[in-house]
Scaffold this active site. Structure first.
Site: not given
Ligand code: NAD
Length: 480
Positions: A173, A282, A376
């Site tokens: 997905k 990330c 973040e």
């Protein structure tokens, strides 16, 4: 405009759900593709196909699986320009980033192909006379892979490739904002001869579909890369069925610069760590922790370099900062910066945006009390923090919920060793950037950055089941 269907059982099929969604070009806001969206019925069809595909694929000799994967790497390399175009137009990658991703991914696939022959067990010394004791490894079955938008090709491959090498079938997905990249991957593997059903790609916005798939007992592993928030939902859902779960989540990674560092090199390292793919990585080194002796000089040189990074059309080869993919992200980042400045941080450069383009930003004098220290941003924003010495730098680095990547710039071996051992992160790069990825390394994080490792034999352990087997030579003596 292109229309894309779901890829199930070796071919494109229209979604039974009847739902469609537009995939937008982040640089222009124009519709890039119109994509069928899988619903619950489609997800079940993908599961049926994957289950059947698994029966075929897992029975094929390792060398045959390896050959298909090597061919897939070749097809991918041959279609590099096409993949670059999708990465630029759908994911907002610059030429530099798209070229990097499209050229490195075939190398990953080759490394993964080789692992097909290394699904290996061990032998053990037994306490019992005449017992031959050993372990075998077997593929798990159907793997559900949920991937993010930022490296939609490379990170999807990191989820798919090891699983396929071991003999599993996969349902991918892809991110709801980069579905076409995922669909192209299915095309590539089928062009290379992958049997139908072994790799199915079902675009959807996630949510209920994730739950439907994770709740199905046929899914043996959920491998997720994305935000810490969604990762927690996925893990909770998987736990209901005791389904194995691998999580690669967010980060707020420290890049420590010590007094003895070559400042120009430290500046270049911090720039690469923070602005590649406009900070949507990330491993971005968004907490730059600098020892006080060189702090002012570092800030000055860093801001001078960053303000020169070219922003704009990702198809311009000189552009370093392309668009952010999520339309809400620029304002979110601006709010973080405004709050940081109100709390006493100093904006050295950037801090503004036009449409989806955020200017590369450096904010200095950030402290552990500020929200930007922990949040973040997932954009081109570096927060610079002053440390009194290397031990203080380590304390600051570890004062964080995340633990993905880290780096230290120093030529002092003793301090580098102390930091690499003491830093709470899954990865630490001495005299390198926080952003580093290779195929056969234990890639992954600790704390809220996830669990499990993706790469080489570490990944192969996650995508296989180990079984202990014994053979008794002669007869065992029982106590009764
Ligand atoms: P995201 O969590 O929003 O989405 C990730 C994937 O999960 C997408 O495919 C999305 O459609 C899907 N999803 C969302 N809600 C879902 C649900 N309820 N059930 C099932 N699936 C669902 O993340 P993103 O914005 O695509 O990516 C950015 C995040 O990913 C950042 O936090 C970044 O740090 C992290 N990331 C981590 C790594 C790593 O290796 N650790 C790598 C890349 C990105």
């Amino acid at each position: 405009m292109n229309e894309y269907q779901l890829f199930i059982d070796g071919e494109y099929k229209p979604a039974e759900s009847g739902k469609m969604a537009d995939s937008l070009n982040p640089a222009t806001g124009e519709v890039y593709a119109s994509v069928h969206q899988a619903g619950v019925v489609d997800a079940k069809k993908a599961l049926d196909a994957a289950q059947a595909g698994f029966q075929v694929w897992s029975q094929m000799p390792a060398a045959a699986r390896e050959a298909v994967m090597l061919k897939a790497a070749d097809v991918m390399a041959a279609r590099q320009q096409e993949m670059m175009d999708v990465l630029i137009d759908e994911a907002g990658c610059t030429m530099l980033k798209a070229g990097f991703e499209a050229s490195h991914t075939p190398d990953f696939v080759r490394a993964m192909a080789g692992e097909a022959r290394r699904v290996i067990g061990e032998t053990f010394e037994s306490n019992l006379p005449g017992v031959f004791s050993y372990s075998i490894r077997k593929p798990l079955g159907v793997v559900l892979a949920i991937s993010p938008f930022n490296f939609p090709l490379l990170l999807a491959i990191r989820k798919i490739g090891w699983a396929l090498a071991a003999g599993n079938a996969v349902i991918l997905k892809p991110s709801e904002v980069t579905p076409v990249v995922g669909l192209k991957l299915a095309e590539i593997f089928h062009e290379a001869g992958l049997p139908p059903g072994v790799l199915n790609v079902i675009p959807s916005t996630g949510g209920d579909l994730g739950d439907t798939l994770i709740a199905d007992k046929r899914v043996k592993l959920v491998t997720f890369t994305g935000s810490t928030k969604v990762g927690a939902l996925i893990a909770a859902e998987a736990a209901k069925n005791h389904t194995r779960c691998g999580l690669e989540l967010g980060g707020k990674n420290p890049l420590i610069v010590l007094d003895d560092a070559d400042i120009d090199y430290a500046v270049d390292t911090a720039a690469f760590s923070n602005y590649f793919h406009q900070g949507q990585i990330c491993m971005t080194g968004s907490r730059v922790i600098v020892e006080q002796g060189i702090y002012d000089q570092f800030c000055e040189k860093f801001a001078a370099k960053v303000c020169q990074l070219k922003v704009g059309n990702p198809r311009d080869p000189e552009v370093i900062i392309g668009p952010l993919i999520r339309p809400t992200q620029p304002q979110f980042i601006k709010d973080q910066l405004d709050q940081a400045v109100a709390e006493g941080a100093r904006l050295l450069t950037g801090g503004t945006f036009v449409d989806s383009f955020f200017h590369p930003t450096v904010v200095a004098d950030v402290t552990q009390q500020m929200s930007i220290f922990r949040t973040e941003c997932f954009g081109p924003v570096a927060a610079v923090i002053k440390a009194t010495d290397y031990e203080n730098a380590l304390e600051i680095a570890n004062d964080c919920e995340y633990g993905l990547s880290s780096a230290v710039i120093t030529n002092d071996l003793q301090k580098a060793m102390a930091i690499s051992r003491g830093i709470e992160a899954g990865m630490c790069h001495i005299n390198g950037p926080t952003v580093r990825d290779e195929a056969v390394v234990p890639f992954g994080g600790i704390k809220n950055s996830g669990m499990g490792r993706e790469g080489g034999r570490y990944a192969m352990e996650e995508v296989t089941e180990v079984k202990w087997v014994t053979i008794q030579q002669g007869q065992q003596q029982y106590p009764f």
